[in-house]
Design an enzyme around this catalytic site. Sequence first.
Site, short mmCIF file in Angstrom:
data_model
loop_
_atom_site.label_atom_id
_atom_site.label_comp_id
_atom_site.label_asym_id
_atom_site.label_seq_id
_atom_site.Cartn_x
_atom_site.Cartn_y
_atom_site.Cartn_z
N GLU A 149 0.82 -1.23 0.00
CA GLU A 149 0.00 0.00 0.00
C GLU A 149 0.85 1.28 0.00
O GLU A 149 2.03 1.24 0.35
CB GLU A 149 -0.94 0.01 1.20
CG GLU A 149 -0.24 -0.02 2.54
CD GLU A 149 -1.06 0.56 3.69
OE1 GLU A 149 -1.53 1.70 3.57
OE2 GLU A 149 -1.19 -0.14 4.71
N LYS A 205 -2.92 -1.99 15.94
CA LYS A 205 -2.28 -1.48 17.15
C LYS A 205 -3.31 -0.98 18.14
O LYS A 205 -4.47 -0.76 17.82
CB LYS A 205 -1.23 -0.43 16.82
CG LYS A 205 -1.75 0.80 16.16
CD LYS A 205 -0.63 1.81 16.01
CE LYS A 205 0.43 1.37 15.01
NZ LYS A 205 -0.09 1.24 13.64
N1 PSU Z 1 -2.21 1.20 10.62
C1 PSU Z 1 -0.87 1.28 10.68
N2 PSU Z 1 -0.19 1.99 9.74
C2 PSU Z 1 -0.84 2.62 8.72
C3 PSU Z 1 -2.26 2.51 8.67
C4 PSU Z 1 -2.89 1.79 9.62
O1 PSU Z 1 -0.29 0.71 11.58
O2 PSU Z 1 -0.19 3.27 7.90
C5 PSU Z 1 -3.02 3.15 7.51
C6 PSU Z 1 -3.44 2.06 6.51
O3 PSU Z 1 -3.34 2.59 5.21
C7 PSU Z 1 -4.89 1.83 6.87
C8 PSU Z 1 -5.32 3.21 7.26
O4 PSU Z 1 -5.66 1.32 5.81
O5 PSU Z 1 -4.21 3.74 7.99
C9 PSU Z 1 -6.57 3.21 8.11
O6 PSU Z 1 -7.07 4.50 8.21
P1 PSU Z 1 -8.58 4.75 8.71
O7 PSU Z 1 -8.59 4.31 10.15
O8 PSU Z 1 -8.77 6.22 8.55
O9 PSU Z 1 -9.46 3.94 7.82
#
Ligand code: PSU
Length: 302
Positions: free
Chosen positions: A23, A158
């Site tokens: 990603e 996390k």
């Molecule tokens: N968790 C991590 N590192 C990240 C993300 C999540 O430990 O970089 C990023 C990923 O791209 C995930 C996004 O899909 O954050 C989730 O964001 P939201 O909670 O706004 O959907």
Amino acid sequence: MNIKINPEVQEAIKEGRPVVALESTIISHGMPYPQNVETALQVEKIVREHGGIPATIGIIDGIGIVGMTSDEIEAFGKKGQEIPKVSRRDLATIMATGSWGATTVATTMILANLAGVEFFVTGGIGGVHRGAELTFDVSADLEELARTNVTVICAGAKAILDLPKTLEVLETKGVPVLGYGTDELPAFYSRESGLKVDSRVDTPEEAAAIIKMKRELGLDGGVLITNPISKEESLPADEINVVIESALLEMEMLGIKGKDCTPFLLAKIADLTGGDSLAANIKLVFNNAAVGTEIAKAYFAQ
Ligand code: PSU
Ligand code: MN
């Protein structure tokens, strides 16, 4: 379709070789420059060393790129948060307006699936945020895992999230959560969360067999494989949780909401741990790349 598939990736998909999607939100919003670029390039290298073909996914000028060049990865790292973070609801707008976009777990899955890529390695998925009973903040990643046929290999989620609620939603949506060499859901920086996964797999072949069965049964949606960070690289859960609590408090005080939450928390935690959390984050993505590629290989060897 507004998708450009790198010729090497296209060829590998056609031949049924193990392509591994990666990603771009983790690059532009998840880590600072230049560690983000170094990590992204190293992850691609690890995928190759294990016999896979990496396909880093993002959106450039409205085109979904499946298999970025190193220059493109460098651009995503350098531009960082200037590039909008794109989840499912944003995807059509970003593409129709010809913008750049950093793809989250949800949109990386969507573009991978459109291209025919079945495996995807990342650090952590989004989930149910703490306090979601009031804010309704539940990552679109969970909905995507419910519907899109891509296997996601990560280190759990996390503790910035509400892990028990995240597992409940995954259960409701019928997403198998497998522990790779563990019975417990890993909590990203640490190996333990006190929560059980649905089942444990100890080899790439065991994981591959479950994915294959799910496909044969026509059960649409992803499979989530959670691979714990190594003991040496992990951070003590009680210590990191104190840091997370304080980052969450600051976020609330600053009134940060919605899609800005995750990037803010990641940066704040890295700051408060003097970079220890960033180092752990980088290492766990490397481990996931190795395990994810092995699982993809086992799947295509069946
Ligand atoms: N968790 C991590 N590192 C990240 C993300 C999540 O430990 O970089 C990023 C990923 O791209 C995930 C996004 O899909 O954050 C989730 O964001 P939201 O909670 O706004 O959907
Ligand atoms: Mn959200």
